[in-house]
Design an enzyme around this catalytic site. Structure first.
Site, mmCIF file in Angstrom:
data_model
loop_
_atom_site.group_PDB
_atom_site.id
_atom_site.type_symbol
_atom_site.label_atom_id
_atom_site.label_comp_id
_atom_site.label_asym_id
_atom_site.label_seq_id
_atom_site.Cartn_x
_atom_site.Cartn_y
_atom_site.Cartn_z
ATOM 1 N N LYS A 38 -1.835 6.964 10.310
ATOM 2 C CA LYS A 38 -0.994 7.471 9.232
ATOM 3 C C LYS A 38 0.437 6.971 9.313
ATOM 4 C CE LYS A 38 -3.531 11.466 7.682
ATOM 5 N NZ LYS A 38 -3.602 10.886 6.326
ATOM 6 N N ASP A 248 -1.349 8.278 2.294
ATOM 7 C CA ASP A 248 -0.300 7.566 3.021
ATOM 8 C C ASP A 248 0.428 6.583 2.111
ATOM 9 O OD1 ASP A 248 -0.964 8.871 5.393
ATOM 10 O OD2 ASP A 248 -2.448 7.354 5.917
#
Length: 305
Positions: A38, A248
């Site tokens: 992430k 993300d």
């Protein structure tokens, strides 16, 4: 400048018709090794949207480290604050079904050894933005957030994957990012009743926490509550191939346009468009759109005047 303090992984991705039930073995495609994590995802998304980005993270002393950093290196993310700790680089084992939905098993590897003090390798100042997620030890992210706030930086926290964060710790963030499920989980954890939809839930959270809360809503776009207003933006109409990394993408692109001075509503529209585009390609980082694609898609969709 945007500084991302967070995870760096290599994603092992396999496609299958449906996700296996407990005890079931299902046939899958050839696997792929794709850079992910992430933190790294958000860094790359912000960089491809045109921002100057520095990554603060950790990799292992293994053959996977170079592969995990390949996309960041190619796109010019500053990796001067990436350290080598431990034997293994983080790995996410991802299964993608025929609808483009995914399941993920995460092995943290070196991510578990990242320290808040590692943020000190980057010079922060007023106007900079620090992005945080939940794939490195939260105590270290909190230490990084406190140092960033002392330097005058804006702090964006993605509560993904969801962990039960105490109310006092949430005060370290200026903007809290969640998806619709995470928004409801956070509300319940804080003793609040989730609303009938994402907009109502983020409004409740924003009022209670005194922070801007933004939720991504998949095909329904995204919604933000600032305490004084609610902003809703649509997603692009796309046929999803793989949703891995879409959240993300939204976070990184949102930070990139806010870093340029864009109003929150405009930054959200562009970020939602970018997140939609990311769903049309397989894998996380290879799917992230570049600035020209984001601008073109947003303009075609009428998102910008």
């Amino acid at each position: 400048m945007i500084v991302v303090f967070g995870s760096i992984n290599i994603d092992l991705v396999c496609r299958t018709d449906h996700h296996p039930r407990p005890g079931e073995t299902v046939p899958g495609s050839d696997y792929q090794l794709i850079p992910g994590g992430k933190g790294a995802n958000q860094a790359l998304a912000a960089r491809r949207a045109g921002a100057n980005v520095a990554m603060v993270g950790a990799v292992g002393a293994d053959d996977m480290a170079a592969a995990a950093l390949a996309e960041l290196t190619a796109d010019g993310v500053d990796l001067g604050a990436v350290v080598t700790r431990g034997a293994t680089t983080g790995m996410a084992i991802i299964t993608v079904d025929r609808h483009g939905e995914n399941t993920i098993v995460l092995s943290p590897g070196a991510n578990a050894r990242l320290k808040g003090e590692d943020l000190g390798a980057v010079r922060l100042g007023p106007g900079d933005t620090v992005l945080l997620q939940m794939e490195v030890p939260f105590a270290e992210s909190l230490a990084a957030a406190k140092a960033a706030r002392a330097a005058g930086a804006r702090i964006m926290l993605s509560i993904a994957p969801f962990l039960p964060i105490e109310r006092a710790a949430l005060a370290a963030a200026d903007i809290i990012l969640v998806n619709e499920t995470e928004a409801a989980d956070l509300a319940r954890h804080l003793g609040l009743a989730p609303g009938p939809d994402g907009a109502a839930t983020v409004a409740t959270l924003a009022r209670d926490l005194g922070r801007t809360v933004i939720a991504t809503l998949g095909g329904d776009g995204a919604v933000a509550a600032t305490g004084t207003e609610t902003i809703a933006v649509p997603a692009l109409p796309v046929d999803p191939v793989d949703t891995t990394g879409a959240g993300d993408t939204f976070a990184g692109v949102l930070a990139a346009f806010m870093d340029e001075g864009a109003p929150l509503a405009e930054a959200m529209r562009l970020a939602a468009s970018a997140g939609s585009l990311a769903c049309t390609r397989l894998g996380a980082q290879p799917s992230f759109p570049r600035r020209a694609e984001i601008d073109e898609a947003a303009n075609q969709d009428g998102a910008l005047a």
